[in-house]
Design a protein around this motif. Structure first.
Motif, mmCIF file in Angstrom:
data_model
loop_
_atom_site.group_PDB
_atom_site.id
_atom_site.type_symbol
_atom_site.label_atom_id
_atom_site.label_comp_id
_atom_site.label_asym_id
_atom_site.label_seq_id
_atom_site.Cartn_x
_atom_site.Cartn_y
_atom_site.Cartn_z
ATOM 1 N N ARG A 230 0.833 -1.210 0.000
ATOM 2 C CA ARG A 230 0.000 0.000 0.000
ATOM 3 C C ARG A 230 0.866 1.258 0.000
ATOM 4 N NH1 ARG A 230 -3.621 -2.585 4.720
ATOM 5 N NH2 ARG A 230 -5.515 -3.138 3.550
ATOM 6 N N ARG A 231 1.830 1.265 0.899
ATOM 7 C CA ARG A 231 2.715 2.418 1.050
ATOM 8 C C ARG A 231 3.570 2.623 -0.194
ATOM 9 N NH1 ARG A 231 7.990 2.652 2.898
ATOM 10 N NH2 ARG A 231 8.599 4.441 4.188
ATOM 11 N N GLY A 232 4.091 1.516 -0.744
ATOM 12 C CA GLY A 232 4.989 1.599 -1.885
ATOM 13 C C GLY A 232 4.323 2.122 -3.142
ATOM 14 N N VAL A 233 3.078 1.697 -3.392
ATOM 15 C CA VAL A 233 2.372 2.180 -4.576
ATOM 16 C C VAL A 233 2.207 3.688 -4.517
ATOM 17 C CG1 VAL A 233 0.146 2.165 -5.763
ATOM 18 C CG2 VAL A 233 1.202 0.008 -5.076
ATOM 19 N N ARG A 234 1.822 4.202 -3.372
ATOM 20 C CA ARG A 234 1.658 5.655 -3.237
ATOM 21 C C ARG A 234 3.004 6.369 -3.343
ATOM 22 N NH1 ARG A 234 -3.163 7.905 -1.457
ATOM 23 N NH2 ARG A 234 -4.855 6.387 -1.215
ATOM 24 N N ASN A 235 4.068 5.737 -2.823
ATOM 25 C CA ASN A 235 5.397 6.320 -2.977
ATOM 26 C C ASN A 235 5.771 6.487 -4.445
ATOM 27 O OD1 ASN A 235 5.861 6.503 -0.226
ATOM 28 N ND2 ASN A 235 7.129 4.657 -0.110
ATOM 29 N N VAL A 236 5.525 5.454 -5.249
ATOM 30 C CA VAL A 236 5.875 5.521 -6.662
ATOM 31 C C VAL A 236 5.015 6.557 -7.381
ATOM 32 C CG1 VAL A 236 5.965 4.241 -8.834
ATOM 33 C CG2 VAL A 236 6.764 3.171 -6.734
ATOM 34 N N LEU A 237 3.727 6.602 -7.055
ATOM 35 C CA LEU A 237 2.857 7.594 -7.695
ATOM 36 C C LEU A 237 3.304 9.015 -7.336
ATOM 37 C CD1 LEU A 237 -0.670 5.927 -7.345
ATOM 38 C CD2 LEU A 237 0.830 6.019 -9.352
ATOM 39 N N ALA A 238 3.779 9.231 -6.112
ATOM 40 C CA ALA A 238 4.314 10.543 -5.753
ATOM 41 C C ALA A 238 5.624 10.804 -6.497
ATOM 42 C CB ALA A 238 4.524 10.623 -4.248
ATOM 43 N N HIS A 239 6.460 9.796 -6.623
ATOM 44 C CA HIS A 239 7.719 9.915 -7.359
ATOM 45 C C HIS A 239 7.480 10.306 -8.815
ATOM 46 C CE1 HIS A 239 11.635 8.778 -9.041
ATOM 47 N NE2 HIS A 239 10.998 7.962 -9.874
ATOM 48 N N LEU A 240 6.413 9.770 -9.417
ATOM 49 C CA LEU A 240 6.100 10.043 -10.818
ATOM 50 C C LEU A 240 5.312 11.335 -10.995
ATOM 51 C CD1 LEU A 240 5.134 6.402 -11.869
ATOM 52 C CD2 LEU A 240 7.228 7.625 -12.500
ATOM 53 N N GLY A 241 4.865 11.952 -9.919
ATOM 54 C CA GLY A 241 4.128 13.207 -10.008
ATOM 55 C C GLY A 241 2.635 13.064 -10.127
ATOM 56 N N VAL A 242 2.110 11.837 -10.010
ATOM 57 C CA VAL A 242 0.657 11.631 -10.073
ATOM 58 C C VAL A 242 0.016 12.029 -8.747
ATOM 59 C CG1 VAL A 242 -1.172 9.918 -10.411
ATOM 60 C CG2 VAL A 242 0.910 9.828 -11.794
ATOM 61 N N LEU A 243 0.656 11.717 -7.643
ATOM 62 C CA LEU A 243 0.239 12.174 -6.323
ATOM 63 C C LEU A 243 1.188 13.270 -5.860
ATOM 64 C CD1 LEU A 243 -0.638 8.831 -4.478
ATOM 65 C CD2 LEU A 243 -2.243 10.571 -5.283
ATOM 66 N N PRO A 244 0.757 14.140 -4.969
ATOM 67 C CA PRO A 244 1.639 15.207 -4.492
ATOM 68 C C PRO A 244 2.807 14.648 -3.683
ATOM 69 C CG PRO A 244 -0.420 15.184 -3.254
ATOM 70 C CD PRO A 244 -0.605 14.243 -4.398
ATOM 71 N N PRO A 245 3.920 15.398 -3.605
ATOM 72 C CA PRO A 245 5.097 14.911 -2.870
ATOM 73 C C PRO A 245 4.800 14.554 -1.424
ATOM 74 C CG PRO A 245 5.656 16.845 -4.182
ATOM 75 C CD PRO A 245 4.162 16.689 -4.270
ATOM 76 N N SER A 246 3.794 15.178 -0.832
ATOM 77 C CA SER A 246 3.461 14.904 0.568
ATOM 78 C C SER A 246 2.987 13.474 0.785
ATOM 79 C CB SER A 246 2.383 15.870 1.054
ATOM 80 O OG SER A 246 1.204 15.753 0.254
ATOM 81 N N GLU A 247 2.579 12.789 -0.300
ATOM 82 C CA GLU A 247 2.112 11.402 -0.186
ATOM 83 C C GLU A 247 3.269 10.418 -0.033
ATOM 84 O OE1 GLU A 247 -0.799 9.823 -0.109
ATOM 85 O OE2 GLU A 247 -2.100 11.570 -0.208
ATOM 86 N N LYS A 248 4.491 10.871 -0.323
ATOM 87 C CA LYS A 248 5.645 9.967 -0.236
ATOM 88 C C LYS A 248 6.113 9.867 1.206
ATOM 89 C CE LYS A 248 9.915 8.717 -2.591
ATOM 90 N NZ LYS A 248 10.569 8.159 -1.414
ATOM 91 N N ALA A 249 6.157 8.650 1.722
ATOM 92 C CA ALA A 249 6.575 8.418 3.098
ATOM 93 C C ALA A 249 8.086 8.567 3.226
ATOM 94 C CB ALA A 249 6.138 7.029 3.538
ATOM 95 N N SER A 250 8.554 8.782 4.440
ATOM 96 C CA SER A 250 9.989 8.872 4.698
ATOM 97 C C SER A 250 10.668 7.556 4.338
ATOM 98 C CB SER A 250 10.242 9.198 6.176
ATOM 99 O OG SER A 250 9.666 10.439 6.523
ATOM 100 N N ALA A 251 11.838 7.653 3.730
ATOM 101 C CA ALA A 251 12.537 6.464 3.244
ATOM 102 C C ALA A 251 12.958 5.569 4.402
ATOM 103 C CB ALA A 251 13.746 6.873 2.424
ATOM 104 N N ARG A 252 12.815 4.246 4.194
ATOM 105 C CA ARG A 252 13.240 3.262 5.185
ATOM 106 C C ARG A 252 14.299 2.316 4.626
ATOM 107 N NH1 ARG A 252 7.731 0.599 7.248
ATOM 108 N NH2 ARG A 252 7.707 0.046 5.044
#
Length: 341
Positions: A230-252
């Motif tokens: 769940r977390r990873g999909v949203r991270n990638v979508l934020a990385h690609l610019g589909v979701l805003p950067p705030s959707e990307k979780a802190s890197a682990r």
């Protein structure tokens, strides 16, 4: 990407791929088995579009016994507000729909593995026709492709983001960036022993930024793996610019890359019997070290056969269930990535 020439196909859909907002429906593929003269196989699909941005295709259910990805995609379909995105999502929670309904790796309709039939055939069996629709209709619309897998019924794998090793240096760099953005506990380069018929290999040939996953497995849903997905999909979508950067979780993730080092990564069963592994996931292992043994309990006079690792690395995957036949994959080793970044 530019639309390419399509091979003639009988598939159809009520989805308007250019329409803004949220749509859910089916790709319909005419199918005439004994019990249904003029029927159709229905492949579920949803499109969420808003504003300007890339088109990202997210696929789950490539194998019908892999569950974390389909759950995460179905949640996006239900919960994601079109106003929250910039671009277009094409969401396929159960692309290999007959296999997904059966909870099986391969389709019960034609016996085929969806991930070994690309580029498909628009006049072939159902599985081949679905692959052809992806190749001819969906991939030409796309900028990026996420293919969400798990270990399925026969393997239990460490949860990881997967890099498809494109021969194009620029696309390979983008694939690595997308997989790192997913931020799974591990990031692994897997080329499926060079097989070009997979969905991710086909997506790379079509020029799409491509990443995948392996989310545990063993034929179950692991809560920790589902959370990573769940977390990873949203991270990638934020990385690609589909979701805003705030959707990307802190890197682990520590950022290190692993790979399956060819055929040597795999420990294959040598006889008919029951596999006893000697080690657990994540352990450091070495080429020549005993990996496990196979017992033939129905012939107690036959001694067990011991199998050995062929590569140095960590134990990335183990066979499930214990019953094996010659050629079954019993263990998988991942090693530090040795290729070009």
């Amino acid at each position: 990407m530019d639309q390419t020439e399509k091979r003639p196909s009988t598939a159809f859909t009520s989805i308007d791929y250019d329409k803004k907002g949220k749509q859910a429906g089916f790709i319909m593929i005419p199918h005439s088995p004994h019990e249904d003269a003029w029927g159709a196989t229905r492949v579920p699909i949803a499109v969420i579009a808003n504003g300007t941005g890339p088109t990202v295709i997210i696929e789950g259910g490539n194998h019908g016994d892999e569950y974390e990805g389909p759950i995460a995609i179905a949640e996006l379909i239900r919960d994601l507000d079109p106003g929250a995105i910039q671009g277009r999502l094409i969401l396929l929670p159960a692309i290999n729909v007959n296999a997904a309904m059966a909870g099986a790796r391969t389709s019960p309709v034609d016996g085929l593995n969806f991930n070994r039939v690309f580029p498909g055939d628009p006049h072939g069996s159902i599985t081949q026709q679905i692959a052809a629709y992806m190749m001819d209709v969906l991939f030409p619309m796309g900028d990026a492709f996420l293919d969400l897998h798990s270990g399925g019924s026969s393997l239990d794998l460490l949860p990881s983001a997967i890099i498809e090793p494109s021969p194009d240096p620029e696309l390979r760099r983008k694939n690595i960036e997308a997989a790192k953005a997913f931020d799974a506990p591990l990031t692994v380069v897997i080329d499926n022993m060079g097989d070009p018929r997979t969905a991710t290999a086909a997506a790379c040939r079509a020029g799409l930024i491509t990443t995948g996953t392996e989310m545990a497995g063993g034929g179950t849903v692991r809560p920790e793996a589902l959370a990573i997905c769940r977390r990873g999909v949203r991270n990638v979508l934020a990385h690609l610019g589909v979701l805003p950067p705030s959707e990307k979780a802190s890197a682990r993730n520590d950022g290190k890359l692993l790979e399956l080092p060819g055929a040597e990564a795999h420990v294959f069963a040598t006889m008919d019997g029951i596999f006893e592994p000697f080690h657990t996931h994540g352990r450091e292992v070495h080429a020549g070290e005993a990996a496990g043994r196979i017992h033939c309990t129905w012939d107690p006079t036959k001694p067990p056969e011991t199998m050995h690792y062929q590569a140095d690395g960590i134990l990335y995957g183990l066979r499930q269930p214990g019953r094996v036949r010659p050629g079954n994959c019993c263990a998988v080793v991942a090693a530090p990535y040795s290729g070009t970044l």
